[in-house]
Motif scaffolding. Structure first.
Motif, PDB file in Angstrom:
ATOM      1  N   ARG A  48     -56.255   4.690  41.329  1.00 18.21           N
ATOM      2  CA  ARG A  48     -57.097   4.194  40.242  1.00 18.21           C
ATOM      3  C   ARG A  48     -58.540   4.547  40.530  1.00 18.21           C
ATOM      4  O   ARG A  48     -59.018   4.409  41.660  1.00 18.21           O
ATOM      5  N   SER A 100     -55.807   4.631  35.668  1.00 22.20           N
ATOM      6  CA  SER A 100     -54.875   4.704  36.788  1.00 22.20           C
ATOM      7  C   SER A 100     -53.812   5.749  36.474  1.00 22.20           C
ATOM      8  O   SER A 100     -53.438   5.929  35.311  1.00 22.20           O
ATOM      9  N   ASN A 159     -60.330  -0.550  42.493  1.00 23.08           N
ATOM     10  CA  ASN A 159     -59.635   0.697  42.823  1.00 23.08           C
ATOM     11  C   ASN A 159     -58.825   0.596  44.117  1.00 23.08           C
ATOM     12  O   ASN A 159     -58.335   1.602  44.624  1.00 23.08           O
TER      13      ASN A 159
END
Lengths: 113, 116
Positions: free
Chosen positions: B69, B75, B52
């Motif tokens: 994300r 995302s 992420n």
């Protein structure tokens, strides 16, 4: 900055003709090389790739590409095209160790039956 | 298994509006990429996620563009105050991991954005 050139933007062939699509890149160091294909209405997908070893790479559907380091080239070839090869073809190059590929503009191939 | 999916498949918006594009990568793929493809052009890199975090945002064209994300999953790419030049196909791709060797990227079908 690295650049990738695909000199043939549009190619039209008859079935059974031989195909060669050019791809040249500007980076002089270690590279990873890819050809992607996008058939009409479908996702972009990997056709073949070169990381190291034999510079002649075999891909799916009878395609092959040859890495010629001295010419900074990775041309895509197929000895006898079929109507189903009609698609957009993209060459992509990663500088060694980079996770971001640089793509060429693409070549549109139309194969007449 | 399922491939990379993107939504919406098409989006028409008015200049100045914000849009949000979604990408669902292949399960287990830790790397995720966003690209933009303008008509007749090659793919233009926008941003890369490893998990992420986004170690590389260098391709984002302006501060109107942002992406996030959630873990190693969905995302979203957000474009604020859209301009006509933002019209393009936005492609998402995912790959297994970022190793020494670049892994194969698997692409989604793209979102076609038209800004009027």
């Amino acid at each position: 900055a690295q650049s990738v050139s695909q000199h043939n933007h549009h190619v039209i062939l008859s079935e059974a003709a031989s195909l060669e699509l050019g791809c040249n890149y500007s980076y002089g160091g270690t590279v990873n090389l890819f050809w992607y294909v996008q058939y009409p209405g479908q996702h972009l997908q990997l056709l073949l790739k070169y990381f190291s070893g034999d510079p002649l790479v075999k891909g799916i559907k009878g395609f092959e590409a040859e890495f010629i380091k001295s010419k900074f080239s990775f041309n895509l070839r197929k000895p006898s095209v079929q109507w189903s090869d009609t698609a957009e073809y993209f060459c992509a190059v990663n500088q060694g160790g980079s996770y971001i590929p640089t793509f060429g503009r693409g070549t549109s191939l139309i194969v007449h039956p | 298994g399922a491939g990379v999916s993107q939504s919406p498949s098409n989006k028409v918006t008015e200049k100045g509006k914000d849009v949000e594009l979604r990408c669902d990568p292949i399960s287990g793929h830790t790397a995720l990429y966003w690209y933009r493809q303008r008509l007749g052009q090659g793919l233009e890199f926008l941003i890369y996620f490893q998990g992420n975090s986004a170690p590389d945002k260098s391709g984002l064209p302006s501060d109107r563009f942002s992406a996030e994300r959630t873990g190693e999953s969905v995302s979203t790419l957000t474009i604020q105050r859209t301009q006509q030049e933002d019209s393009a196909v936005y492609l998402c791709a995912s790959s297994l991991y970022r190793g020494v060797i670049q892994e194969t990227q698997y692409f989604g079908p793209g979102t076609r954005l038209l800004v009027l």
